[in-house]
Design a protein around this motif. Structure first.
Motif, PDB file in Angstrom:
ATOM      1  N   ASN A 255     -93.278  -6.089  27.130  1.00 56.03           N
ATOM      2  CA  ASN A 255     -93.126  -5.448  25.836  1.00 56.03           C
ATOM      3  C   ASN A 255     -93.918  -4.156  25.695  1.00 56.03           C
ATOM      4  N   ALA A 256     -95.198  -4.167  26.067  1.00 57.77           N
ATOM      5  CA  ALA A 256     -96.041  -2.994  25.805  1.00 57.77           C
ATOM      6  C   ALA A 256     -95.463  -1.735  26.446  1.00 57.77           C
ATOM      7  N   ARG A 257     -95.158  -1.820  27.720  1.00 59.59           N
ATOM      8  CA  ARG A 257     -94.581  -0.651  28.397  1.00 59.59           C
ATOM      9  C   ARG A 257     -93.209  -0.317  27.815  1.00 59.59           C
ATOM     10  N   SER A 258     -92.445  -1.350  27.487  1.00 60.30           N
ATOM     11  CA  SER A 258     -91.106  -1.129  26.936  1.00 60.30           C
ATOM     12  C   SER A 258     -91.167  -0.371  25.620  1.00 60.30           C
ATOM     13  N   GLN A 259     -92.094  -0.745  24.757  1.00 68.77           N
ATOM     14  CA  GLN A 259     -92.233  -0.055  23.476  1.00 68.77           C
ATOM     15  C   GLN A 259     -92.633   1.406  23.677  1.00 68.77           C
ATOM     16  N   LEU A 260     -93.513   1.637  24.650  1.00 72.61           N
ATOM     17  CA  LEU A 260     -93.927   3.010  24.931  1.00 72.61           C
ATOM     18  C   LEU A 260     -92.759   3.830  25.463  1.00 72.61           C
TER      19      LEU A 260
ATOM     20  N   ASP B  35     -99.484  -9.554  26.368  1.00 74.20           N
ATOM     21  CA  ASP B  35     -98.199  -8.878  26.441  1.00 74.20           C
ATOM     22  C   ASP B  35     -97.139  -9.975  26.435  1.00 74.20           C
ATOM     23  N   HIS B  36     -95.871  -9.632  26.385  1.00 70.98           N
ATOM     24  CA  HIS B  36     -94.867 -10.679  26.466  1.00 70.98           C
ATOM     25  C   HIS B  36     -93.586 -10.164  27.106  1.00 70.98           C
ATOM     26  N   PHE B  37     -92.809 -11.109  27.610  1.00 69.93           N
ATOM     27  CA  PHE B  37     -91.567 -10.832  28.327  1.00 69.93           C
ATOM     28  C   PHE B  37     -90.492 -10.340  27.369  1.00 69.93           C
ATOM     29  N   VAL B  38     -89.753  -9.319  27.796  1.00 68.44           N
ATOM     30  CA  VAL B  38     -88.622  -8.805  27.017  1.00 68.44           C
ATOM     31  C   VAL B  38     -87.487  -8.425  27.965  1.00 68.44           C
ATOM     32  N   ILE B  39     -86.349  -8.176  27.382  1.00 64.50           N
ATOM     33  CA  ILE B  39     -85.241  -7.538  28.083  1.00 64.50           C
ATOM     34  C   ILE B  39     -85.106  -6.126  27.519  1.00 64.50           C
ATOM     35  N   VAL B  40     -85.062  -5.149  28.409  1.00 61.13           N
ATOM     36  CA  VAL B  40     -84.828  -3.773  27.978  1.00 61.13           C
ATOM     37  C   VAL B  40     -83.392  -3.387  28.322  1.00 61.13           C
ATOM     38  N   TYR B  41     -82.843  -2.475  27.539  1.00 66.83           N
ATOM     39  CA  TYR B  41     -81.441  -2.112  27.736  1.00 66.83           C
ATOM     40  C   TYR B  41     -81.202  -0.666  27.300  1.00 66.83           C
ATOM     41  N   ASP B  42     -80.071  -0.139  27.728  1.00 63.52           N
ATOM     42  CA  ASP B  42     -79.687   1.240  27.422  1.00 63.52           C
ATOM     43  C   ASP B  42     -78.935   1.259  26.094  1.00 63.52           C
TER      44      ASP B  42
END
Length: 332
Positions: free
Chosen positions: A212-217, A114-121
């Protein structure tokens, strides 16, 4: 022998959406191949909780297979809580990419990248951000969630920010700490509950650190409201390891499951389902799914090669500096 597996095998791994999806495309197909075997999925939550359970059950293990992050798995390996594995017992080890084998040492290898990301609205941020530096914009004061150490996200963020500031985390993190201390007053929480994704969807924050994985889901489930940024300053792999517990009650089934989970079939299915990068070199995920991981060739030069053995050694120091110098500067 594998065709005659029987009894019950217990898998300890992450709960929530990981459990839901891993069960659907890895556990259930494995069970279908071994009708005489029952598989119990136990999800205590965090890797540190799993390590605590392994320690408490050392004299009488109740678990056969465990999936947890690389730093915790390294401790379990060092303490003899999990087995050393060889290709003679787990043939799929020979099909893994080098990093997957290296990450586990003599014990179990990487089962997901998996890899680190920033999630945003995405309803509040336009155009889509590309740089980590967006977090320091005064416009977002009180609208930022950062998972601080001991959460592994905080450790990765430290290494990335040190690089962003022209430093090298292996030589020190003074530059990162100074930059993160400047960010602290803008942060609403350093311990998002239940997680940063939910805080965005509940309109409590606009940006959050994530995987990333959870973010994409969540991006798909939210019809695109959750945006996912792989920062141009870099990212790093969060590696989940799979291990056979030492003195496992059903060792034969444990070895068979680990071998299946590392195989191209299971690896392909899980990447397609949840966007974790595969660790098996022969996996063939859909191009669209692969493009949403850092394993995609377009992003590989952004991946910072973290040495998790070294980070384990300095983790307590980094945790302490975050508490004293970063979180304390937030005033929250």
């Amino acid at each position: 022998a594998a065709a005659q597996l029987s009894g019950t095998m217990t898998l300890m791994a992450y709960s929530g959406i990981f459990q839901e999806n891993y069960t659907a495309v890895v556990v259930d197909p494995f069970k279908a191949k071994h009708r005489g075997l029952e598989v119990t999925y136990f999800g205590p939550g965090t890797s540190s909780q799993m390590l605590g359970l392994l320690r408490s059950q050392r004299s009488s293990p109740q678990t056969d297979v465990v999936i947890m992050d690389t730093t915790t798995a390294a401790i379990a390996c060092r303490e003899g809580l999990v087995e050393k594995l060889t290709p003679a017992e787990v043939p799929e080890l020979n099909e893994l990419v080098p990093l997957a084998r290296q990450s586990g040492g003599e014990c179990g290898p990487a089962v997901t990248f998996d890899h680190f990301v920033i999630v945003y609205d995405t309803t509040k941020v336009s155009p889509a951000p590309t740089s980590l530096k967006v977090l320091w914009d005064e416009k977002w004061r009180g609208r930022i969630s950062v998972s601080a150490p001991p959460n592994i996200q905080g450790l990765v963020l430290t290494a990335i920010v040190e690089r962003m500031e022209g430093g090298d985390y292996t030589k020190g993190i003074d530059r990162a700490i100074a930059r993160l201390r400047a960010l602290a007053p803008l942060v609403q929480t350093f311990n998002p509950t239940p997680d940063g994704y939910s805080l965005i969807l509940n309109d409590q924050v606009t940006f959050a650190t994530g995987w990333n994985a959870r973010s994409q889901l969540y991006h798909d489930q939210s019809n695109g409201r959750i945006g996912v940024m792989l920062p141009e300053e870099g990212t790093a792999f969060q590696i989940n390891m799979i291990n056979v517990v030492a003195n496992a009650p059903n060792r034969a089934a444990a070895l068979a499951f680990v071998n299946y989970a590392l195989g191209a079939e299971a690896q392909t299915a899980f990447t397609n389902r949840m966007f974790y990068g595969p660790t098996n070199a022969k996996a063939t995920p859909n191009p669209d799914a692969l493009a949403r991981t850092a394993v995609d060739p377009r992003y590989r030069d952004r991946v910072i090669p973290l040495d998790w053995d070294d980070i384990v050694k300095v983790r307590d120091n980094w945790n302490s500096r975050w508490r004293r110098e970063v979180i304390a500067a937030g005033g929250r």
